[in-house]
Design a protein around this motif. Structure first.
Motif, PDB file in Angstrom:
ATOM      1  N   UNK A  34       0.830  -1.207   0.000  1.00 34.98           N
ATOM      2  CA  UNK A  34       0.000   0.000   0.000  1.00 34.98           C
ATOM      3  C   UNK A  34       0.865   1.257   0.000  1.00 34.98           C
ATOM      4  N   UNK A  35       0.462   2.223  -0.786  1.00 32.64           N
ATOM      5  CA  UNK A  35       1.162   3.501  -0.848  1.00 32.64           C
ATOM      6  C   UNK A  35       0.406   4.504   0.031  1.00 32.64           C
ATOM      7  N   UNK A  36       1.059   4.940   1.101  1.00 33.07           N
ATOM      8  CA  UNK A  36       0.429   5.842   2.064  1.00 33.07           C
ATOM      9  C   UNK A  36       0.710   7.316   1.781  1.00 33.07           C
ATOM     10  N   UNK A  37       1.280   7.649   0.653  1.00 31.10           N
ATOM     11  CA  UNK A  37       1.630   9.036   0.351  1.00 31.10           C
ATOM     12  C   UNK A  37       0.416   9.960   0.241  1.00 31.10           C
ATOM     13  N   UNK A  38      -0.768   9.418   0.047  1.00 33.02           N
ATOM     14  CA  UNK A  38      -1.978  10.240  -0.011  1.00 33.02           C
ATOM     15  C   UNK A  38      -2.218  10.973   1.317  1.00 33.02           C
ATOM     16  N   UNK A  40      -0.186  12.715   3.086  1.00 30.23           N
ATOM     17  CA  UNK A  40       0.419  14.049   3.134  1.00 30.23           C
ATOM     18  C   UNK A  40      -0.566  15.131   2.688  1.00 30.23           C
ATOM     19  N   UNK A  41      -1.303  14.900   1.620  1.00 28.39           N
ATOM     20  CA  UNK A  41      -2.281  15.880   1.149  1.00 28.39           C
ATOM     21  C   UNK A  41      -3.453  16.026   2.120  1.00 28.39           C
ATOM     22  N   UNK A  42      -3.845  14.927   2.749  1.00 29.97           N
ATOM     23  CA  UNK A  42      -4.995  14.962   3.648  1.00 29.97           C
ATOM     24  C   UNK A  42      -4.711  15.729   4.943  1.00 29.97           C
ATOM     25  N   UNK A  43      -3.458  15.733   5.404  1.00 37.07           N
ATOM     26  CA  UNK A  43      -3.134  16.374   6.684  1.00 37.07           C
ATOM     27  C   UNK A  43      -2.344  17.669   6.525  1.00 37.07           C
ATOM     28  N   UNK A  44      -2.109  18.098   5.315  1.00 34.35           N
ATOM     29  CA  UNK A  44      -1.289  19.287   5.046  1.00 34.35           C
ATOM     30  C   UNK A  44      -1.767  20.518   5.814  1.00 34.35           C
ATOM     31  N   UNK A  45      -3.051  20.703   5.932  1.00 34.56           N
ATOM     32  CA  UNK A  45      -3.597  21.898   6.590  1.00 34.56           C
ATOM     33  C   UNK A  45      -3.368  21.901   8.106  1.00 34.56           C
ATOM     34  N   UNK A  46      -3.005  20.771   8.683  1.00 39.28           N
ATOM     35  CA  UNK A  46      -2.801  20.680  10.135  1.00 39.28           C
ATOM     36  C   UNK A  46      -1.362  20.960  10.550  1.00 39.28           C
ATOM     37  N   UNK A  47      -0.456  21.108   9.576  1.00 39.16           N
ATOM     38  CA  UNK A  47       0.963  21.314   9.877  1.00 39.16           C
ATOM     39  C   UNK A  47       1.393  22.718   9.482  1.00 39.16           C
ATOM     40  N   UNK A  59       2.980   9.783   7.809  1.00 32.36           N
ATOM     41  CA  UNK A  59       2.893   8.407   7.314  1.00 32.36           C
ATOM     42  C   UNK A  59       3.484   7.449   8.355  1.00 32.36           C
ATOM     43  N   UNK A  60       4.565   7.832   8.985  1.00 30.74           N
ATOM     44  CA  UNK A  60       5.166   7.014  10.026  1.00 30.74           C
ATOM     45  C   UNK A  60       4.260   6.969  11.247  1.00 30.74           C
TER      46      UNK A  60
END
Length: 61
Positions: A34-38, A40-47, A59-60
């Motif tokens: 599974x590629x979990x890179x998606x 990053x886009x989903x949580x970008x607004x929280x960082x 992801x980690x």
């Protein structure tokens, strides 16, 4: 309540995730397929890009 220091730590053990998760474990199979890179886009607004401590990689996490 704080406890008094009983002794100093004189040994350090280095452990890696690879040592803790056996070969063939379900988590290794999921990680390989599974590629979990998606995430990053989903949580970008929280960082924050320029404020606070460096974040833990989502992801980690």
């Amino acid at each position: 309540m704080l406890r008094p220091i009983r002794g100093k730590q004189i040994e350090l053990e280095m452990v890696s995730i690879d040592q803790l998760v056996p070969e063939g474990h379900l988590l290794r199979k999921i990680d390989a397929s599974m590629d979990f890179n998606f995430i990053y886009d989903r949580v970008k607004s929280f960082y924050s890009q320029d404020n606070g401590r460096p974040p833990i990689d989502p992801v980690i996490l």
